[in-house]
Write a protein that holds these residues in place. Sequence first.
Motif, PDB file in Angstrom:
ATOM      1  N   UNK A  41       0.829  -1.206   0.000  1.00 50.10           N
ATOM      2  CA  UNK A  41       0.000   0.000   0.000  1.00 50.10           C
ATOM      3  C   UNK A  41       0.864   1.257   0.000  1.00 50.10           C
ATOM      4  N   UNK A  42       2.031   1.172   0.614  1.00 47.93           N
ATOM      5  CA  UNK A  42       2.955   2.312   0.598  1.00 47.93           C
ATOM      6  C   UNK A  42       3.385   2.619  -0.832  1.00 47.93           C
ATOM      7  N   UNK A  43       3.814   1.577  -1.557  1.00 45.91           N
ATOM      8  CA  UNK A  43       4.252   1.777  -2.936  1.00 45.91           C
ATOM      9  C   UNK A  43       3.095   2.249  -3.818  1.00 45.91           C
ATOM     10  N   UNK A  44       1.921   1.625  -3.647  1.00 46.85           N
ATOM     11  CA  UNK A  44       0.777   1.953  -4.500  1.00 46.85           C
ATOM     12  C   UNK A  44       0.294   3.384  -4.313  1.00 46.85           C
ATOM     13  N   UNK A  45       0.534   3.954  -3.136  1.00 49.11           N
ATOM     14  CA  UNK A  45       0.054   5.311  -2.868  1.00 49.11           C
ATOM     15  C   UNK A  45       0.772   6.356  -3.721  1.00 49.11           C
ATOM     16  N   UNK A  46       1.928   5.982  -4.279  1.00 45.46           N
ATOM     17  CA  UNK A  46       2.698   6.925  -5.092  1.00 45.46           C
ATOM     18  C   UNK A  46       2.464   6.745  -6.591  1.00 45.46           C
ATOM     19  N   UNK A  47       1.722   5.699  -6.981  1.00 44.57           N
ATOM     20  CA  UNK A  47       1.549   5.399  -8.402  1.00 44.57           C
ATOM     21  C   UNK A  47       0.786   6.507  -9.127  1.00 44.57           C
ATOM     22  N   UNK A  48      -0.410   6.846  -8.637  1.00 46.93           N
ATOM     23  CA  UNK A  48      -1.193   7.890  -9.306  1.00 46.93           C
ATOM     24  C   UNK A  48      -0.510   9.253  -9.294  1.00 46.93           C
ATOM     25  N   UNK A  49       0.149   9.644  -8.192  1.00 49.77           N
ATOM     26  CA  UNK A  49       0.860  10.927  -8.228  1.00 49.77           C
ATOM     27  C   UNK A  49       1.947  10.998  -9.305  1.00 49.77           C
ATOM     28  N   UNK A  50       2.677   9.894  -9.532  1.00 53.50           N
ATOM     29  CA  UNK A  50       3.734   9.941 -10.546  1.00 53.50           C
ATOM     30  C   UNK A  50       3.124   9.967 -11.945  1.00 53.50           C
ATOM     31  N   UNK A  51       1.968   9.313 -12.125  1.00 53.81           N
ATOM     32  CA  UNK A  51       1.270   9.391 -13.414  1.00 53.81           C
ATOM     33  C   UNK A  51       0.790  10.815 -13.652  1.00 53.81           C
ATOM     34  N   UNK A  52       0.214  11.424 -12.617  1.00 55.72           N
ATOM     35  CA  UNK A  52      -0.276  12.797 -12.747  1.00 55.72           C
ATOM     36  C   UNK A  52       0.878  13.758 -13.040  1.00 55.72           C
ATOM     37  N   UNK A  53       2.017  13.552 -12.392  1.00 51.09           N
ATOM     38  CA  UNK A  53       3.172  14.424 -12.624  1.00 51.09           C
ATOM     39  C   UNK A  53       3.678  14.297 -14.061  1.00 51.09           C
ATOM     40  N   UNK A  54       3.680  13.066 -14.579  1.00 48.05           N
ATOM     41  CA  UNK A  54       4.096  12.844 -15.964  1.00 48.05           C
ATOM     42  C   UNK A  54       3.131  13.530 -16.926  1.00 48.05           C
ATOM     43  N   UNK A  55       1.834  13.413 -16.635  1.00 44.70           N
ATOM     44  CA  UNK A  55       0.822  14.061 -17.470  1.00 44.70           C
ATOM     45  C   UNK A  55       0.993  15.577 -17.454  1.00 44.70           C
ATOM     46  N   UNK A  56       1.251  16.125 -16.282  1.00 40.60           N
ATOM     47  CA  UNK A  56       1.425  17.569 -16.151  1.00 40.60           C
ATOM     48  C   UNK A  56       2.623  18.059 -16.960  1.00 40.60           C
ATOM     49  N   UNK A  57       3.716  17.296 -16.928  1.00 42.04           N
ATOM     50  CA  UNK A  57       4.912  17.674 -17.685  1.00 42.04           C
ATOM     51  C   UNK A  57       4.644  17.631 -19.185  1.00 42.04           C
ATOM     52  N   UNK A  58       3.905  16.606 -19.625  1.00 41.82           N
ATOM     53  CA  UNK A  58       3.598  16.481 -21.048  1.00 41.82           C
ATOM     54  C   UNK A  58       2.652  17.588 -21.501  1.00 41.82           C
ATOM     55  N   UNK A  59       1.674  17.923 -20.671  1.00 37.15           N
ATOM     56  CA  UNK A  59       0.758  19.029 -20.982  1.00 37.15           C
ATOM     57  C   UNK A  59       1.531  20.334 -21.130  1.00 37.15           C
ATOM     58  N   UNK A  60       2.466  20.571 -20.225  1.00 38.92           N
ATOM     59  CA  UNK A  60       3.267  21.792 -20.280  1.00 38.92           C
ATOM     60  C   UNK A  60       4.069  21.867 -21.574  1.00 38.92           C
ATOM     61  N   UNK A  61       4.622  20.729 -22.001  1.00 38.75           N
ATOM     62  CA  UNK A  61       5.414  20.723 -23.237  1.00 38.75           C
ATOM     63  C   UNK A  61       4.526  20.954 -24.456  1.00 38.75           C
ATOM     64  N   UNK A  62       3.308  20.439 -24.414  1.00 41.16           N
ATOM     65  CA  UNK A  62       2.380  20.646 -25.526  1.00 41.16           C
ATOM     66  C   UNK A  62       2.002  22.118 -25.659  1.00 41.16           C
ATOM     67  N   UNK A  63       1.888  22.787 -24.530  1.00 43.05           N
ATOM     68  CA  UNK A  63       1.484  24.191 -24.548  1.00 43.05           C
ATOM     69  C   UNK A  63       2.574  25.097 -25.120  1.00 43.05           C
ATOM     70  N   UNK A  64       3.799  24.594 -25.154  1.00 44.04           N
ATOM     71  CA  UNK A  64       4.912  25.373 -25.725  1.00 44.04           C
ATOM     72  C   UNK A  64       5.504  24.637 -26.932  1.00 44.04           C
ATOM     73  N   UNK A  65       4.652  23.929 -27.662  1.00 43.16           N
ATOM     74  CA  UNK A  65       5.107  23.082 -28.767  1.00 43.16           C
ATOM     75  C   UNK A  65       5.879  23.864 -29.823  1.00 43.16           C
ATOM     76  N   UNK A  66       5.489  25.104 -30.062  1.00 46.20           N
ATOM     77  CA  UNK A  66       6.146  25.893 -31.111  1.00 46.20           C
ATOM     78  C   UNK A  66       7.614  26.156 -30.792  1.00 46.20           C
TER      79      UNK A  66
END
Length: 213
Positions: A41-66
Amino acid sequence: LIKGRDLVDVVFSWSVLDVLNSNLYKGKVDKIPTTFPSSTEYFNSFVNPIIEETHSALLSSMETLRRAPAFKIWEIKPAKDFKPPKNLIYEVTLPITMSDNMTKGDRKMLEVNDLIAVTNKKPTRMDDLRCSNEPYLLALVFHVDEDFPNLITVLASKPILLEDESTPKTKKGKGVMSVKKSSNLFGVYLINMMTNIRIWTALHPDPERGNLK
């Protein structure tokens, strides 16, 4: 072996609209408690946060695609480990001279765990990916030749159909990117997933050794 493959598959599953949705993981990331009943349960509690962080980084890169580093792909072909439908592994040849490789930004060559978008035209805005006639295609760099860094191996999110000019046009499957061998193909650097992949693999213990991968 591609480290963090489960995380990479999650990223590959996102459509352009998913990436641009800043609320995609709203309400899905719980506050991490201070105590846990088990190590699982300790390990699993960090799974969604790391997915969300990856998504946030990708969204940021898309917003500055040019402003993202873009480069021409000289050749792409299935690698010896190419085994559809899951292991869509391709060998990619980039321009030899570093100045021709990256047309924007400070980076000169691609690195392991770089995530790129592959397109049939050089995108300057998000709509160039979202409105393309071809499917949105991502690729993760998982090998770079030490002696010839313009030779890389990638894992693609969707199949790439390579066609000769003389080949009769055939009906392609859904989600397949069709590319004429003589046509231009471009890559655009989005993010590097090295740190998040390392965290992801640390969150998934090796059941045989009892240690972290």
